[in-house]
Scaffold this active site. Structure first.
Site, PDB file in Angstrom:
ATOM      1  N   SER A 164       4.343   9.684   3.434  1.00 38.34           N
ATOM      2  CA  SER A 164       3.923  10.238   2.154  1.00 38.34           C
ATOM      3  C   SER A 164       4.941  11.273   1.646  1.00 38.34           C
ATOM      4  CB  SER A 164       2.513  10.825   2.307  1.00 38.34           C
ATOM      5  OG  SER A 164       1.945  11.084   1.063  1.00 38.34           O
ATOM      6  N   ASP A 213      -2.655   1.561  -2.398  1.00 36.95           N
ATOM      7  CA  ASP A 213      -2.002   2.869  -2.346  1.00 36.95           C
ATOM      8  C   ASP A 213      -1.428   3.180  -3.722  1.00 36.95           C
ATOM      9  OD1 ASP A 213      -0.452   5.093  -1.935  1.00 36.95           O
ATOM     10  OD2 ASP A 213       0.861   4.189  -0.438  1.00 36.95           O
ATOM     11  N   HIS A 233      -3.446   4.394   1.562  1.00 39.32           N
ATOM     12  CA  HIS A 233      -2.586   5.561   1.709  1.00 39.32           C
ATOM     13  C   HIS A 233      -3.194   6.590   2.678  1.00 39.32           C
ATOM     14  CE1 HIS A 233       0.770   8.047   0.427  1.00 39.32           C
ATOM     15  NE2 HIS A 233      -0.028   9.071   0.635  1.00 39.32           N
TER      16      HIS A 233
END
Ligand SMILES: *[C@@H]1O[C@H](CO)[C@@H](O)[C@H](O)[C@H]1NC(C)=O
Ligand SMILES: *[C@@H]1O[C@H](CO)[C@@H](O)[C@H](O)[C@H]1NC(C)=O
Length: 401
Positions: A189, A341, A371
């Protein structure tokens, strides 16, 4: 009594409301994920309420919840775990105990959390890094870069670079028995963003060129330019990371000014004179056809903000802004993307851009992936989907590092 009943009633209504968000059909543990997602959205709702009442900042509520998940450095039968610092940045080291004939590979892992939350000491990252050390017989370095908004851009990036440079010194590699030809920079991320930008910087610096063998990016965030790519639209409400929460947290890395948050929501935050940058992130050019569906490319609107933030035009914030010639020299790359995501397309665009200039990229796309699941692999969540993502990442490292 009346007050408690009211709270409980409100809780149930909110929970029912948030549980209604559609979830991918094809995932295991669907109910568990639904439950966690609803919990996350409720927490965010509460945090927003407290912030609006002027009691406590949104991100502080979330970080209080995260603090519960921090772990101590606990060694086990195989791995010695030590908290120390490199160049004054706190790091957690995972050092395999057994004697090795050969020098070991090493992984530097940069955790996610939208530049504002998280720590390498959080249970799931501790689990992942220990697992990596065990499986690869590798030295693993988790690092705690300083977080926004207290430390805005480019502090997080600079902290990561400092730690990596410190670790790459011959004396340090020797001290930990690391093979200087087998070092990987990893992150998920926003940590994937920091890993990407750090690798770009070091690989284009003659002093560090070719010292990084590989980079591994897990559902990375890679740009602040365009907030309305197809995945930003399709997965606007998550699961887990919604477009709104993502922008609300990530904009703090640039400024605490709410005007930037609002402009990013409308995709009107880029300054006059930045149009030439769109070609680097134009999804209409770089996204494989199957992900474009019937989405229509709209250029972000320029010049609506009164304040100019140079960070928005900086490749250390948006690593997708690197030019082809800067990308050309990048090392072996692993990218994992998840279908469900909001940031999916940022990873997919980077893959196209890297392959266009001849960088070797291995890509895993998890169809039922969501995600942030890798930060939910340990207690108290124990998410199978997180383990699956972790396994893909680690088995790639096993074969390639
Ligand atoms: C230590 O390594 C052995 C052999 O790989 C493994 O079976 C065991 O589960 C490991 N212990 C821990 C605590 O991870
Ligand atoms: C984005 O890509 C499309 C398709 O190639 C092109 O028509 C458009 O001009 C591009 N826009 C910008 C701003 O780069």
């Amino acid at each position: 009594m009346g007050y408690k009943t009211l709270c409980f009633g409100l809780f149930l209504i909110l929970f029912a409301y948030y549980s209604y968000i559609p979830m991918p059909e094809n995932i295991e543990e669907r109910w568990k994920i639904q439950f966690l997602d609803a919990g996350m959205k409720m927490l965010s709702f509460m945090a927003k309420m407290f912030e609006n009442l002027g009691l406590i900042k949104y991100e502080d509520v979330l970080s209080i919840f995260m603090r519960v998940l921090l772990t101590k450095p606990v060694s086990d039968e195989n791995i010695t775990v030590i908290d120390t610092d490199f160049s004054d940045i706190p790091v957690r080291l995972y050092l395999p105990k057994w004697k090795s004939e050969r020098q070991r590979p090493a992984v530097i892992y940069i955790h996610g959390g939208a530049f504002t939350l998280g720590s390498c000491k959080i249970r799931s990252y501790d689990y992942l890094n220990r697992w990596t050390a065990n499986k690869l017989d590798a030295v693993v370095v988790g690092l705690d870069y300083r977080l926004a908004p207290q430390y805005p851009f480019p502090t997080a990036f600079e902290d990561c670079v400092l730690v990596i440079k410190f670790f790459l010194q011959d004396t340090i590699l020797e001290k930990y028995g690391v093979d200087p030809t087998r070092i990987c920079i990893s992150g998920d991320s926003s940590g994937g963003s920091l890993a990407t930008a750090a690798t770009q910087l070091l690989q284009n610096n003659p002093e560090y060129k070719d010292k990084i063998k590989a980079q591994a990016l897990i559902y990375p965030a890679l740009q602040f330019i365009d907030t309305l790519m197809p995945s930003h639209r399709e997965y606007e409400h998550g699961p887990f990371l919604s477009r709104e929460i993502g922008i609300k947290l990530a904009h703090l890395y640039v400024t605490e000014d709410i005007a930037l948050h609002q402009a990013m929501q409308r995709n009107e935050h880029m300054p006059q004179g930045s149009r030439h940058l769109f070609k680097f992130v134009n999804w209409s050019d770089f996204l494989p056809e199957k992900y474009k569906k019937n989405h229509v490319y709209n250029e972000p609107t320029l010049g609506k903000l009164n304040v100019f933030y140079p960070a928005l035009m900086d490749s250390r914030l948006s690593p997708l802004l690197a030019s082809d010639s800067q990308l050309q020299s990048l090392p072996l790359t692993y990218i994992l993307t998840c279908e469900h995501d909001v940031l999916r397309d940022e990873g997919l665009i980077y893959i196209t851009r890297l392959r266009n200039v001849g960088v070797q990229v291995a890509h895993d796309h998890i169809e039922e992936g969501i995600h942030g699941v890798m930060s939910l692999i340990a207690m108290p969540y124990n998410l199978q989907l997180g383990l699956k993502v972790g396994e893909k990442y680690i088995s790639w490292l096993e074969k390639n590092l």
